[in-house]
Write a protein that holds these residues in place. Structure first.
Motif, mmCIF file in Angstrom:
data_model
loop_
_atom_site.group_PDB
_atom_site.id
_atom_site.type_symbol
_atom_site.label_atom_id
_atom_site.label_comp_id
_atom_site.label_asym_id
_atom_site.label_seq_id
_atom_site.Cartn_x
_atom_site.Cartn_y
_atom_site.Cartn_z
ATOM 1 N N MET A 152 -27.655 74.177 -7.025
ATOM 2 C CA MET A 152 -29.013 73.341 -7.130
ATOM 3 C C MET A 152 -29.244 72.771 -5.996
ATOM 4 S SD MET A 152 -29.926 73.431 -10.534
ATOM 5 C CE MET A 152 -29.758 74.915 -10.498
ATOM 6 N N LYS A 153 -28.281 72.585 -4.866
ATOM 7 C CA LYS A 153 -28.814 72.121 -3.649
ATOM 8 C C LYS A 153 -29.516 72.795 -2.703
ATOM 9 C CE LYS A 153 -24.787 70.351 -2.395
ATOM 10 N NZ LYS A 153 -23.726 69.132 -1.754
ATOM 11 N N ARG A 154 -29.646 74.095 -3.193
ATOM 12 C CA ARG A 154 -30.407 75.185 -2.185
ATOM 13 C C ARG A 154 -31.615 74.796 -2.403
ATOM 14 N NH1 ARG A 154 -26.425 78.621 -0.245
ATOM 15 N NH2 ARG A 154 -28.031 79.505 0.848
ATOM 16 N N ARG A 155 -32.346 74.761 -0.983
ATOM 17 C CA ARG A 155 -33.646 74.534 -0.780
ATOM 18 C C ARG A 155 -34.583 75.509 -1.253
ATOM 19 N NH1 ARG A 155 -33.124 72.568 4.637
ATOM 20 N NH2 ARG A 155 -34.809 74.012 5.384
ATOM 21 N N ALA A 156 -34.086 76.787 -1.377
ATOM 22 C CA ALA A 156 -34.848 77.983 -1.790
ATOM 23 C C ALA A 156 -35.585 77.524 -3.225
ATOM 24 C CB ALA A 156 -34.023 79.277 -1.820
ATOM 25 N N ASN A 167 -29.248 86.349 -5.657
ATOM 26 C CA ASN A 167 -29.820 87.681 -5.414
ATOM 27 C C ASN A 167 -30.379 88.131 -6.741
ATOM 28 O OD1 ASN A 167 -28.514 88.286 -2.938
ATOM 29 N ND2 ASN A 167 -26.669 89.138 -3.798
ATOM 30 N N VAL A 168 -30.107 87.831 -8.034
ATOM 31 C CA VAL A 168 -30.776 88.082 -9.176
ATOM 32 C C VAL A 168 -32.098 87.477 -9.333
ATOM 33 C CG1 VAL A 168 -30.445 87.754 -11.960
ATOM 34 C CG2 VAL A 168 -28.617 88.786 -10.419
ATOM 35 N N MET A 169 -31.999 86.141 -8.772
ATOM 36 C CA MET A 169 -33.493 85.491 -8.853
ATOM 37 C C MET A 169 -34.334 86.130 -7.869
ATOM 38 S SD MET A 169 -32.203 81.504 -9.062
ATOM 39 C CE MET A 169 -33.842 80.828 -9.281
ATOM 40 N N MET A 191 -38.148 85.679 -8.626
ATOM 41 C CA MET A 191 -38.335 84.325 -8.833
ATOM 42 C C MET A 191 -38.232 83.371 -7.466
ATOM 43 S SD MET A 191 -35.842 83.872 -12.045
ATOM 44 C CE MET A 191 -35.926 82.053 -12.312
ATOM 45 N N LEU A 192 -37.744 84.145 -6.667
ATOM 46 C CA LEU A 192 -37.456 83.678 -5.359
ATOM 47 C C LEU A 192 -38.098 84.947 -4.186
ATOM 48 C CD1 LEU A 192 -34.031 82.312 -5.176
ATOM 49 C CD2 LEU A 192 -36.128 80.930 -5.373
ATOM 50 N N PRO A 193 -38.638 84.377 -3.127
ATOM 51 C CA PRO A 193 -39.081 85.307 -2.255
ATOM 52 C C PRO A 193 -37.699 86.242 -1.592
ATOM 53 C CG PRO A 193 -39.273 83.338 -1.193
ATOM 54 C CD PRO A 193 -38.903 83.090 -2.611
#
Ligand SMILES: [Zn+2]
Length: 347
Positions: free
Chosen positions: A70-74, A220-222, A227-229
Motif C-alpha cells: 500500500m506504500k508503493r508509489r506505483a 507482476n500480476v497487476m 493495472m500498472l505500466p
C-alpha cells in the motif's frame, strides 16, 4: 466511465483512495471490531483486484505484504481498482489463531450467510462488500504452525486466465490445486473470478523472502492485468514457473526428536535422507527418506514429532533439474537483495 463502487454504504469514485472499517460483531467486552479495508481507485477504469490476508488469523506474512504494497508509489498510477484487506479473520489475528473464536475455519465457511455462524457471517460480509466488486483476486497464506512453505502459487490452473496470472506472479513453483469445499477460492470461482492463492513461509513468523516475493508477485500480476505500466527495471528475472505434476507428504516413521537435514527448496531424489528421528536419550534412530524425487515445498520446523506426522512436502515435476535451478536462482536473488539491504532491486 468506471462504474460506481460502494463499500459499506460509502461511494468511492474513480481517482480516490480511501481506508474503510467494515463493522463486525463486537467482542463480549463491548470492544468494537472492524475489518480494515484499503481501496486505491484509479481515474481510468480497469480490473478490480482484491488482495486479502489472514483468512487464517495466524498467517502473518500477508499482513506485512499488504502493508508494504500500500506504500508503493506505483499505486498512484493505477488503472482500475485494488481493494486490500490485510486481516479478513481479525478475530483470529487477535487470538493469534488460525480459527475463529467459535473454532471454525473461515476458509471452509464461504460463501457464508448473514444468518449463520460467526464464520459464515464474516464470509458473507467479505463476499458482499469486497468480492462482489472484483474481477480478480489474490489470497495470501502461509504454512501452518511450525510448518514452513516454499513460496508457491496455488490455483485452478486448468482455467486459462488463472494459469496466466499464476505464471506472471513470478515464483518458480505452481500447484494445480483442487477447489476445497467452503474455501474463498471456490466461492470466487463460482462467481467466475480467477483467484490465486499465495502460500509462503510459516504461521506466526515473518519470512523476508516470502514477503518480498509476495509484493513483487502482486505487482507482476497487476502489470499483467495492465493495472500498472510495465516495469522499468532493466534486468527482468528470467524465471520460468513450473506446474508440479503431483505432490506428497513424507510422514514420521516413529515418534521422537526430529532433526531435518534438508531445507525448503532442496532438490531431492527418491530415498534421499531428509532427516532423522531419535529417542531423547539413547542410540535408537529412524531415518526419514524421500518417498519421491522432487523439490521440498514444505517442511516441519518443530523437533517434536509423533509417528505419522507430516514432516516434508515434496512436489514432483516433469523437468526436475530445470525447476531445481529456478528455485535456486529465485532464493539466491532474494537473499542477495536482502543482504545488500536493497528494497527495490527486485521489486
Ligand atoms: Zn492459510
Amino acid at each position: 466511465m468506471a462504474a460506481p463502487l460502494r463499500i459499506n454504504g460509502e461511494s468511492i469514485p474513480p481517482g480516490t483512495s480511501v481506508n474503510l472499517e467494515l463493522p463486525l460483531p463486537h467482542l463480549y467486552t463491548r470492544t468494537p471490531m472492524t475489518m480494515p479495508v484499503y481501496v486505491r481507485r484509479g481515474k481510468r477504469s480497469g480490473p478490480c483486484l482484491f488482495v486479502c490476508a489472514a483468512v487464517h488469523g495466524d498467517e502473518l506474512n500477508g499482513i506485512e505484504i499488504i502493508r508494504r504494497l500500500m506504500k508503493r508509489r506505483a499505486l498512484t498510477r493505477i488503472r482500475g481498482t485494488i481493494i486490500a484487506v490485510p486481516m479478513v479473520n481479525v478475530y483470529g489475528v487477535i487470538d493469534r489463531s488460525r480459527y475463529l473464536p467459535d473454532r471454525r475455519d473461515l476458509n471452509r465457511s464461504f460463501p457464508g450467510s448473514g444468518r449463520g455462524s460467526l464464520a459464515a457471517r464474516l464470509a458473507d460480509l467479505f463476499m458482499k462488500e469486497i468480492v462482489a466488486h472484483c474481477t480478480h483476486g489474490i489470497d495470501l497464506h502461509t504454512g501452518g504452525m511450525h510448518r514452513g512453505n516454499l513460496p508457491q502459487v496455488r490455483g485452478k490452473l486448468d482455467d486459462e486466465e488463472t494459469l496466466r496470472l499464476a505464471r506472471l506472479f513470478g515464483v518458480p513453483v505452481l500447484i494445480n490445486a483442487d477447489l476445497r469445499d467452503g474455501s474463498l477460492r471456490e466461492a470466487a470461482a463460482e462467481r467466475g473470478i480467477p483467484m490465486l492463492l499465495y502460500e509462503a513461509g510459516e504461521a506466526l513468523r515473518f519470512d523476508e523472502v516470502s514477503i518480498r516475493a509476495g509484493i513483487q508477485g502482486i505487482l507482476n500480476v497487476m502489470r499483467g492485468l495492465e493495472m500498472l505500466p510495465p516495469s522499468r527495471a532493466r534486468r527482468q528475472p528470467s524465471r520460468e514457473p513450473f506446474v508440479a505434476r503431483s505432490s506428497s507428504w513424507v510422514r514420521a516413521p516413529a515418534s521422537g526428536i526430529f532433526r531435518g537435514s534438508v531445507p525448503l527448496g532442496a532438490h531431492v531424489e527418491k530415498k534421499t535422507l531428509l532427516g532423522t528421528i531419535a529417542e531423547p536419550v539413547g542410540d535408537r534412530e529412524s531415518e526419514v527418506r524421500a518417498s519421491i524425487g522432487g523439490i521440498v515445498i514444505g517442511r516441519s520446523n518443530l523437533p517434536l514429532v509423533l509417528e505419522g506426522e507430516a514432516l516434508f512436502h515434496i512436489a514432483s515435476f516433469e523437468d526436475l533439474h530445470q525447476v531445481a535451478e529456478q528455485v535456486e536462482e529465485f532464493q539466491s536473488t532474494h537473499e542477495e537483495a536482502i543482504e545488500s539491504g536493497s528494497e527495490r532491486s527486485i521489486i
